[in-house]
Design a protein around this motif. Structure first.
Motif, PDB file in Angstrom:
ATOM      1  N   LYS A   1      -3.050   3.005   5.411  1.00 26.42           N
ATOM      2  CA  LYS A   1      -2.936   1.708   4.659  1.00 26.42           C
ATOM      3  C   LYS A   1      -1.662   1.119   4.720  1.00 26.42           C
TER       4      LYS A   1
ATOM      5  N   PRO B   1       0.887  -1.046   0.108  1.00 29.61           N
ATOM      6  CA  PRO B   1       0.034  -0.056   0.015  1.00 29.61           C
ATOM      7  C   PRO B   1       0.968   1.264   0.058  1.00 29.61           C
TER       8      PRO B   1
ATOM      9  N   GLU C   1      -1.495  10.554   3.211  1.00 30.85           N
ATOM     10  CA  GLU C   1      -2.199   9.279   3.286  1.00 30.85           C
ATOM     11  C   GLU C   1      -1.157   8.186   3.723  1.00 30.85           C
TER      12      GLU C   1
ATOM     13  N   GLN D   1      -1.042  -0.150   8.264  1.00 31.94           N
ATOM     14  CA  GLN D   1      -1.698  -1.387   8.556  1.00 31.94           C
ATOM     15  C   GLN D   1      -0.872  -2.543   8.062  1.00 31.94           C
TER      16      GLN D   1
END
Length: 200
Positions: free
Chosen positions: A192, A47, A189, A195
């Protein structure tokens, strides 16, 4: 100078060796930004981390607005172990007070597992390492003068680990006296990508 209505979208593979290309029959995969053999299957990408510098806006009483000598500026930021050349806006904008000065500079980064950047990101998330991300506005004297670039003001924010930052205005503080001189609007961002660390 970058047009204010265009968005710069670059992809950077962080700390990943370029794939070996065959002597013959090869193609450039513009999405990966690497040269791949025609028979090689691309490795799935992790990601991404995405950083966008939308605009900066300076107050009319900012010292570099009032004084002569500063006509254009660009913005740079520090992210993990990324080469500074990859985090600097490719164009400058002319200084004007109380006006949104658009860069719309977007950069996409992929942090490969077991690289230095991957370890740094894990330290931020799991070991309470410094997560401060700083955006710095720098004067651009251009090519017509012997003057050097100089840091004018900066804004800082913690690298988001649970909720992404979307078009958030960060306060810019003067490098000279620490006073607020404007704002920088950014998107960051990272959630993701963070994670994915737990899965790795």
């Amino acid at each position: 100078m970058m047009s204010s209505d265009e968005e710069e979208d670059d992809i950077v593979m962080m700390s990943r060796p370029a794939a070996a290309a065959a002597a013959r029959d090869f193609a450039v995969d513009s999405t990966l930004g690497e040269t791949l053999s025609s028979t090689q299957v691309p490795t799935p990408r992790p990601p991404p981390l995405i950083v966008i510098i939308h605009y900066v806006m300076f107050s009319s009483d900012a010292y570099f607005v009032l004084e002569e000598g500063v006509e254009q500026v660009f913005v740079e930021y520090k992210l993990l172990n990324v080469d500074p050349a990859d985090t600097e806006t490719p164009g400058s904008v002319r200084v004007s007070p109380d006006t949104k000065l658009f860069f719309n500079f977007r950069k996409t980064f992929y942090v490969e597992k077991d690289t230095e950047d991957w370890r740094m990101l894990r330290d931020i998330v799991f070991n309470s390492a410094d997560k401060t991300m700083t955006f710095t506005v720098v004067s651009d004297p251009g090519d017509s003068t012997d003057a050097e670039c100089s840091n004018l003001c900066k804004a800082s924010v913690d690298l988001p680990t649970t909720i992404d930052i979307s078009e958030q205005e960060l306060s810019l503080y003067s490098e000279r006296d620490g006073k607020k001189v404007g704002v920088a609007c950014v998107t960051i961002e990272t959630v993701k990508a963070i994670q994915a660390l737990s899965e790795g």
